[in-house]
Design a protein around this motif. Structure first.
Motif, PDB file in Angstrom:
ATOM      1  N   VAL A 278       0.855  -1.187   0.000  1.00 17.53           N
ATOM      2  CA  VAL A 278       0.000   0.000   0.000  1.00 17.53           C
ATOM      3  C   VAL A 278       0.891   1.237   0.000  1.00 17.53           C
ATOM      4  CG1 VAL A 278      -1.866   1.268   1.114  1.00 17.53           C
ATOM      5  CG2 VAL A 278      -1.775  -1.224   1.304  1.00 17.53           C
ATOM      6  N   CYS A 279       0.722   2.070  -1.015  1.00 20.50           N
ATOM      7  CA  CYS A 279       1.376   3.374  -1.064  1.00 20.50           C
ATOM      8  C   CYS A 279       0.378   4.406  -0.537  1.00 20.50           C
ATOM      9  CB  CYS A 279       1.795   3.715  -2.484  1.00 20.50           C
ATOM     10  SG  CYS A 279       3.131   2.682  -3.113  1.00 20.50           S
ATOM     11  N   VAL A 280       0.660   4.907   0.654  1.00 17.15           N
ATOM     12  CA  VAL A 280      -0.235   5.831   1.346  1.00 17.15           C
ATOM     13  C   VAL A 280       0.226   7.259   1.092  1.00 17.15           C
ATOM     14  CG1 VAL A 280      -1.010   6.588   3.638  1.00 17.15           C
ATOM     15  CG2 VAL A 280      -0.797   4.142   3.121  1.00 17.15           C
ATOM     16  N   GLN A 281      -0.745   8.170   0.956  1.00 14.14           N
ATOM     17  CA  GLN A 281      -0.454   9.597   0.970  1.00 14.14           C
ATOM     18  C   GLN A 281      -1.252  10.262   2.095  1.00 14.14           C
ATOM     19  OE1 GLN A 281      -2.023   8.481  -2.331  1.00 14.14           O
ATOM     20  NE2 GLN A 281      -0.081   7.349  -2.299  1.00 14.14           N
ATOM     21  N   GLU A 282      -0.717  11.352   2.583  1.00 12.75           N
ATOM     22  CA  GLU A 282      -1.294  12.068   3.730  1.00 12.75           C
ATOM     23  C   GLU A 282      -1.432  11.169   4.948  1.00 12.75           C
ATOM     24  OE1 GLU A 282      -4.417  14.965   3.360  1.00 12.75           O
ATOM     25  OE2 GLU A 282      -4.039  15.245   1.218  1.00 12.75           O
ATOM     26  N   ALA A 283      -0.388  10.393   5.223  1.00  8.33           N
ATOM     27  CA  ALA A 283      -0.337   9.665   6.485  1.00  8.33           C
ATOM     28  C   ALA A 283      -0.192  10.684   7.624  1.00  8.33           C
ATOM     29  CB  ALA A 283       0.849   8.714   6.494  1.00  8.33           C
ATOM     30  N   PRO A 284      -0.594  10.326   8.845  1.00  5.85           N
ATOM     31  CA  PRO A 284      -0.427  11.250   9.975  1.00  5.85           C
ATOM     32  C   PRO A 284       1.026  11.689  10.105  1.00  5.85           C
ATOM     33  CG  PRO A 284      -1.814   9.402  10.592  1.00  5.85           C
ATOM     34  CD  PRO A 284      -1.269   9.074   9.243  1.00  5.85           C
ATOM     35  N   ARG A 285       1.226  12.983  10.397  1.00 10.03           N
ATOM     36  CA  ARG A 285       2.588  13.528  10.436  1.00 10.03           C
ATOM     37  C   ARG A 285       2.941  14.190  11.757  1.00 10.03           C
ATOM     38  NH1 ARG A 285       3.363  17.875   6.913  1.00 10.03           N
ATOM     39  NH2 ARG A 285       1.129  18.242   6.825  1.00 10.03           N
ATOM     40  N   PHE A 286       1.964  14.353  12.638  1.00 11.93           N
ATOM     41  CA  PHE A 286       2.223  15.169  13.822  1.00 11.93           C
ATOM     42  C   PHE A 286       2.122  14.328  15.095  1.00 11.93           C
ATOM     43  CE2 PHE A 286       0.675  18.098  10.479  1.00 11.93           C
ATOM     44  CZ  PHE A 286       1.866  18.790  10.297  1.00 11.93           C
ATOM     45  N   PHE A 287       1.420  14.784  16.067  1.00 16.20           N
ATOM     46  CA  PHE A 287       1.411  14.189  17.410  1.00 16.20           C
ATOM     47  C   PHE A 287       1.070  12.696  17.346  1.00 16.20           C
ATOM     48  CE2 PHE A 287      -0.878  13.434  21.502  1.00 16.20           C
ATOM     49  CZ  PHE A 287       0.217  13.604  22.336  1.00 16.20           C
ATOM     50  N   ARG A 288       1.952  11.869  17.905  1.00 18.10           N
ATOM     51  CA  ARG A 288       1.784  10.416  17.964  1.00 18.10           C
ATOM     52  C   ARG A 288       1.504   9.794  16.598  1.00 18.10           C
ATOM     53  NH1 ARG A 288      -1.721   9.541  23.604  1.00 18.10           N
ATOM     54  NH2 ARG A 288      -0.088  10.303  25.007  1.00 18.10           N
ATOM     55  N   TRP A 289       2.195  10.275  15.603  1.00 17.36           N
ATOM     56  CA  TRP A 289       1.948   9.777  14.247  1.00 17.36           C
ATOM     57  C   TRP A 289       2.341   8.308  14.105  1.00 17.36           C
ATOM     58  CZ3 TRP A 289       5.640   7.799  10.968  1.00 17.36           C
ATOM     59  CH2 TRP A 289       6.995   8.054  11.299  1.00 17.36           C
TER      60      TRP A 289
ATOM     61  N   LYS B 213       2.070   5.978  16.321  1.00 19.52           N
ATOM     62  CA  LYS B 213       0.991   5.173  16.898  1.00 19.52           C
ATOM     63  C   LYS B 213      -0.178   5.055  15.918  1.00 19.52           C
ATOM     64  CE  LYS B 213      -1.922   4.841  21.034  1.00 19.52           C
ATOM     65  NZ  LYS B 213      -2.227   5.462  22.361  1.00 19.52           N
ATOM     66  N   ALA B 214      -0.500   6.162  15.251  1.00 22.98           N
ATOM     67  CA  ALA B 214      -1.593   6.135  14.282  1.00 22.98           C
ATOM     68  C   ALA B 214      -1.251   5.241  13.091  1.00 22.98           C
ATOM     69  CB  ALA B 214      -1.890   7.558  13.804  1.00 22.98           C
ATOM     70  N   ALA B 215      -0.012   5.319  12.614  1.00 26.58           N
ATOM     71  CA  ALA B 215       0.403   4.473  11.495  1.00 26.58           C
ATOM     72  C   ALA B 215       0.357   3.001  11.874  1.00 26.58           C
ATOM     73  CB  ALA B 215       1.805   4.863  11.044  1.00 26.58           C
ATOM     74  N   ALA B 216       0.795   2.689  13.088  1.00 27.50           N
ATOM     75  CA  ALA B 216       0.758   1.306  13.561  1.00 27.50           C
ATOM     76  C   ALA B 216      -0.673   0.810  13.679  1.00 27.50           C
ATOM     77  CB  ALA B 216       1.474   1.190  14.901  1.00 27.50           C
ATOM     78  N   ARG B 217      -1.570   1.697  14.120  1.00 24.48           N
ATOM     79  CA  ARG B 217      -2.988   1.318  14.235  1.00 24.48           C
ATOM     80  C   ARG B 217      -3.567   0.981  12.870  1.00 24.48           C
ATOM     81  NH1 ARG B 217      -7.902   5.548  15.419  1.00 24.48           N
ATOM     82  NH2 ARG B 217      -9.628   4.055  15.272  1.00 24.48           N
ATOM     83  N   LEU B 218      -3.277   1.811  11.867  1.00 24.78           N
ATOM     84  CA  LEU B 218      -3.804   1.549  10.528  1.00 24.78           C
ATOM     85  C   LEU B 218      -3.251   0.239   9.986  1.00 24.78           C
ATOM     86  CD1 LEU B 218      -5.423   2.421   8.059  1.00 24.78           C
ATOM     87  CD2 LEU B 218      -3.374   3.632   7.255  1.00 24.78           C
TER      88      LEU B 218
END
Length: 253
Positions: free
Chosen positions: A51-62, A64-69
């Motif tokens: 999966v090539c993602v764009q606009e992945a989370p970039r700021f606070f706890r990013w 953790k958010a990437a791991a969740r997805l």
């Protein structure tokens, strides 16, 4: 197209000659500000290897958010996120990660920082370079980033590669044309599913794409609308772009 037609997109597999059929998904996820459960359902239904993602989370706890997805989508985080200013690469456990690199592009004052997330993945004897991108909204800067994208693919020193992302450009634009002249435009090569990638109800545009180098066989590429397991309500709720799914045959090294 009907769901029956869409169900015919080739599944991931390894061929007797060692070549690998893989599914590559490109998806602008708008920093996961929408319905993350719907987003994960769409990704899982596509059964991607990459999966090539764009606009992945970039700021606070990013992270953790990437791991969740990744976890909720049944995938693993490979590269990118804040370290590439938005582009990110996820993969299934089928992929062996050889190396990764995140690149920040030259920044124009007053415009967003842009970057590339890259990885070299191996599927058995097939090796594939992967680049996720989100290009500028400004034509002159976007064109220069397109040139840098082609340079980066060449510098990865792999026999086969894909580049996927949100181009902020249409097929009649000069940056899209630059990439399509040098690479195979998945939809133009083997159209499958829906063409336009803008949000349902918005003006019809194809601004997201999957490109492949010569030697990679495009078996089908397009928006997986109608694919079994993908509900239109999830596509509307997940983010403001539609995903692009491609099935590719990558020769053995």
């Amino acid at each position: 197209m009907s769901a029956d037609v869409l169900a015919d997109l080739p599944a991931s597999r390894t061929e007797p000659d060692g070549s690998a059929v893989i599914r590559v998904l490109s998806y602008n996820i708008r920093s996961m500000r929408d319905d993350v459960a719907a987003l994960a359902r769409v990704i899982r239904a596509c059964r991607p290897d990459v999966v090539c993602v764009q606009e992945a989370p970039r700021f606070f706890r990013w992270r953790k958010a990437a791991a969740r997805l990744a976890r909720t989508s049944g995938l693993v985080h490979v590269a990118g996120g804040a370290t590439a200013s938005g582009p990110m690469v996820l993969s299934s456990l089928r992929a062996h990660v050889e190396r990764t690199e995140d690149i920040l592009l030259p920044r124009t004052p007053g415009l967003h920082q842009r970057g590339f997330s890259t990885a070299v993945l191996r599927f058995g004897r097939a090796r594939l370079g992967v680049l996720s991108c989100h290009l500028s909204i400004k034509d002159w800067e976007r064109y220069e980033q397109g040139r840098l994208l082609l340079d980066r693919l060449a510098a990865m020193d792999v026999p086969h590669a894909v580049a996927a992302g949100d181009l902020n450009d249409r097929p009649d634009g000069r940056t899209f044309g630059l990439l399509a002249d040098a690479l195979q435009d998945g939809w133009a090569t083997k159209p499958w599913g829906r063409e336009h990638t803008t949000r349902l109800g918005d003006p019809l545009q194809r601004i997201d794409a999957v490109f492949a180098t010569e030697g990679v066989e495009v078996l089908g590429c397009g928006v997986p609308m109608g694919l079994p397991g993908i509900a239109e309500s999830d596509l509307r709720a997940a983010t403001d772009h539609l995903p692009v799914l491609a099935a590719l045959r990558v020769p053995a090294a």
